[in-house]
Enzyme design. Structure first.
Site, PDB file in Angstrom:
ATOM      1  N   ASP A  70      -6.158  -6.342   5.189  1.00 24.70           N
ATOM      2  CA  ASP A  70      -5.829  -4.862   5.242  1.00 24.70           C
ATOM      3  C   ASP A  70      -5.817  -4.344   6.631  1.00 24.70           C
ATOM      4  OD1 ASP A  70      -4.983  -2.443   3.965  1.00 24.70           O
ATOM      5  OD2 ASP A  70      -6.785  -2.174   2.910  1.00 24.70           O
TER       6      ASP A  70
ATOM      7  N   HIS B 242      -1.464  -1.941  -3.876  1.00 24.24           N
ATOM      8  CA  HIS B 242      -2.653  -1.671  -3.173  1.00 24.24           C
ATOM      9  C   HIS B 242      -2.837  -0.414  -3.209  1.00 24.24           C
ATOM     10  CE1 HIS B 242      -5.801  -2.648  -0.399  1.00 24.24           C
ATOM     11  NE2 HIS B 242      -5.555  -1.518   0.072  1.00 24.24           N
TER      12      HIS B 242
ATOM     13  N   MET C 136     -10.796  -5.850   6.724  1.00 24.89           N
ATOM     14  CA  MET C 136     -10.028  -4.987   7.342  1.00 24.89           C
ATOM     15  C   MET C 136      -9.805  -5.467   8.790  1.00 24.89           C
ATOM     16  SD  MET C 136      -9.907  -2.633   4.962  1.00 24.89           S
ATOM     17  CE  MET C 136      -9.356  -1.498   6.090  1.00 24.89           C
TER      18      MET C 136
ATOM     19  N   SER D 266       0.861  -1.185  -0.074  1.00 23.50           N
ATOM     20  CA  SER D 266       0.056  -0.031   0.025  1.00 23.50           C
ATOM     21  C   SER D 266       0.904   1.223   0.068  1.00 23.50           C
ATOM     22  CB  SER D 266      -0.812  -0.186   1.279  1.00 23.50           C
ATOM     23  OG  SER D 266      -1.463   1.230   1.566  1.00 23.50           O
TER      24      SER D 266
ATOM     25  N   HIS E  20      -8.457  -0.286  -3.764  1.00 19.88           N
ATOM     26  CA  HIS E  20      -9.315  -0.401  -2.576  1.00 19.88           C
ATOM     27  C   HIS E  20     -10.150   0.983  -2.285  1.00 19.88           C
ATOM     28  CE1 HIS E  20      -9.680  -0.739   1.991  1.00 19.88           C
ATOM     29  NE2 HIS E  20     -10.787  -1.038   1.506  1.00 19.88           N
TER      30      HIS E  20
ATOM     31  N   ASP F  47      -5.372   2.755  -2.360  1.00 21.73           N
ATOM     32  CA  ASP F  47      -6.336   3.225  -1.232  1.00 21.73           C
ATOM     33  C   ASP F  47      -7.047   4.390  -2.062  1.00 21.73           C
ATOM     34  OD1 ASP F  47      -6.333   1.135   0.690  1.00 21.73           O
ATOM     35  OD2 ASP F  47      -4.212   1.923   0.835  1.00 21.73           O
TER      36      ASP F  47
ATOM     37  N   MET G  75      -9.765   7.358  -1.291  1.00 15.23           N
ATOM     38  CA  MET G  75     -10.875   7.607  -0.373  1.00 15.23           C
ATOM     39  C   MET G  75     -11.461   9.079  -0.863  1.00 15.23           C
ATOM     40  SD  MET G  75      -8.518   6.936   3.052  1.00 15.23           S
ATOM     41  CE  MET G  75      -7.327   5.386   3.275  1.00 15.23           C
TER      42      MET G  75
ATOM     43  N   MET H 138     -12.751   3.196  -0.822  1.00 15.31           N
ATOM     44  CA  MET H 138     -13.338   3.646   0.376  1.00 15.31           C
ATOM     45  C   MET H 138     -14.067   4.772  -0.095  1.00 15.31           C
ATOM     46  SD  MET H 138     -10.089   2.664   2.734  1.00 15.31           S
ATOM     47  CE  MET H 138      -9.017   2.648   1.398  1.00 15.31           C
TER      48      MET H 138
HETATM   49  C1  DX5 Z   1      -6.481   1.944   5.442  1.00 11.82           C
HETATM   50  C2  DX5 Z   1      -6.127   1.154   4.244  1.00 11.82           C
HETATM   51  C3  DX5 Z   1      -4.812   0.607   4.325  1.00 11.82           C
HETATM   52  C4  DX5 Z   1      -3.585   1.105   4.741  1.00 11.82           C
HETATM   53  C5  DX5 Z   1      -2.728   0.077   5.336  1.00 11.82           C
HETATM   54  O1  DX5 Z   1      -7.877   2.430   5.437  1.00 11.82           O
HETATM   55  O2  DX5 Z   1      -7.240   0.563   3.663  1.00 11.82           O
HETATM   56  O3  DX5 Z   1      -4.520  -0.163   2.981  1.00 11.82           O
HETATM   57  O4  DX5 Z   1      -2.909   1.885   3.695  1.00 11.82           O
HETATM   58  O5  DX5 Z   1      -1.735   0.776   5.825  1.00 11.82           O
HETATM   59  P1  DX5 Z   1      -0.989   0.011   7.365  1.00 11.82           P
HETATM   60  O6  DX5 Z   1      -0.210  -1.092   6.870  1.00 11.82           O
HETATM   61  O7  DX5 Z   1      -0.350   1.294   7.720  1.00 11.82           O
HETATM   62  O8  DX5 Z   1      -2.389  -0.229   8.213  1.00 11.82           O
HETATM   63 ZN    ZN Z   2      -6.506  -0.517   1.870  1.00 17.78          ZN
END
Ligand code: DX5
Ligand code: ZN
Length: 335
Positions: free
Chosen positions: A181, A36, A140, A11, A69, A38, A40, A71
């Site tokens: 994750d 990965h 998660m 990520s 991913h 993320d 948001m 969100m």
């Molecule tokens: C959190 C993300 C994760 C995050 C993981 O909402 O979905 O993918 O980047 O980061 P770490 O490994 O630091 O928890």
């Molecule tokens: Zn994620």
């Protein structure tokens, strides 16, 4: 040792956001199997990151799969864009307040893997209606929104039963993958492996200052595989160990011999690349790690073998220097 089983999806949330191409490449060249991403929207989660435009530009840095991913509250609305961006898998949240099935179908129709993620408090049963349409279940282990949070053990109990979602499907498709994750690090990797997770999403722990990313990824995979081999499928370990401690640092082949000897006695051993000083030359050493609880017994039982191995390594290391001692200049200097 059997071949590696657990994959790491790096990520980039906590990487240097102004140097994403550089850091993504770094992760992929350091052994990450996937990337990965993320996404948001500041609505589904209280944070904003990037969108499909950025993913599309980043896509060219490597051939490894890109896992988006999402969100975001309205994945359906933006799905075409994420497909167009070249994501290989697209996972969104089962908690969204809109029809889920059409979006999963759209992802599959585009030939990409479709996934649903579940927040820590959401039960696996929420996924049941979609079991026929899923390639990925993303468990998660933190509240989505931010990197760097602590791994939630309670949420991790869903990892093993999550595999059931893929079983007994009418389409006869091969089983999907469970991604974990949030908060995955060397502390939690073994547990995740023991619960049979296929893909570990690893974020902030890779981006700590002065981290040797390749070593960290190698360690996390080795720990997860170790957990998988020793686990009883319920997250329990054959040998209880919360912490791994170094037992010896040796050249790879010599270390491997010692590893086999110790493992034959039933003590799990992990071999990983050792850290080395910047600018150091010659073949790299590898570290053997054993469970802290076995340290004393191992030292007693294999102390002698370790001494012999160290002697052999030492002889090997000094072999070239012995030749320099025969250098006439050196002899002249010491005479
Ligand atoms: C959190 C993300 C994760 C995050 C993981 O909402 O979905 O993918 O980047 O980061 P770490 O490994 O630091 O928890
Ligand atoms: Zn994620």
């Amino acid at each position: 040792m059997p071949t590696r089983r657990t994959l790491v999806s790096a990520s980039i949330l906590d990487a240097d956001l102004s140097n994403l191409a550089r850091d993504s490449r770094k992760a992929l060249r350091s052994g990450a199997d996937r990337l990965h991403l993320d996404v948001m929207d500041g609505h589904f989660v209280p944070n904003i990151t990037f969108g499909p435009g950025l993913i599309k530009r980043l896509r060219r840095i490597g051939k490894q799969p890109f896992d988006a991913h999402l969100m975001i509250s309205e994945p359906g609305r933006y799905m075409d864009q994420f497909i167009d961006a070249g994501c290989d898998s697209i996972t969104f949240h089962v908690e969204v307040d809109e029809p889920i099935e059409p979006t999963l179908l759209k992802i599959r129709k585009a030939g990409r893997q479709a996934g649903l993620a579940i927040k820590p408090a959401t039960p696996l049963s929420a996924l049941e209606p979609y079991r026929e349409l899923l390639d990925i279940v993303m468990v998660m282990t933190v509240e989505p929104g931010f990197g760097g949070q602590s791994f939630m053990k309670e949420a991790a109990t869903k990892i093993l039963p999550a595999h059931q979602i893929f079983r007994g499907r009418s389409d006869g498709m091969p089983a999907g993958q469970v991604h974990v994750d949030g908060g995955v690090s060397r502390q939690s990797a073994e547990l995740c492996g023991g619960l049979a997770a296929e893909v570990l999403v690893v974020g902030s722990t890779l981006w700590k200052k002065d981290r040797d990313i390749a070593r960290e990824i190698g360690l996390i995979k080795a720990l997860a595989d170790e957990g998988y081999r020793n686990g009883d499928g319920k997250g329990q370990r054959a040998v209880p160990h919360d912490e791994w401690v170094p037992f010896a640092t040796l050249p790879r082949s010599i270390g491997r011999r010692l590893l086999n000897e110790i493992e034959a006695a039933g003590v799990p051993v992990i071999q990983i690349r050792a850290e080395r000083a910047p600018g150091a030359e010659g073949p790299r050493d590898y570290e053997l790690l054993i469970p802290a609880g076995c340290e004393d017994a191992a030292a007693e039982r294999f102390g002698e073998a370790r001494q012999l191995a160290r002697g052999e390594a030492e002889a090997r290391r000094h072999a070239p220097q012995d030749r320099t001692r025969r250098d006439p200049n050196v002899r002249g200097g010491t005479a």
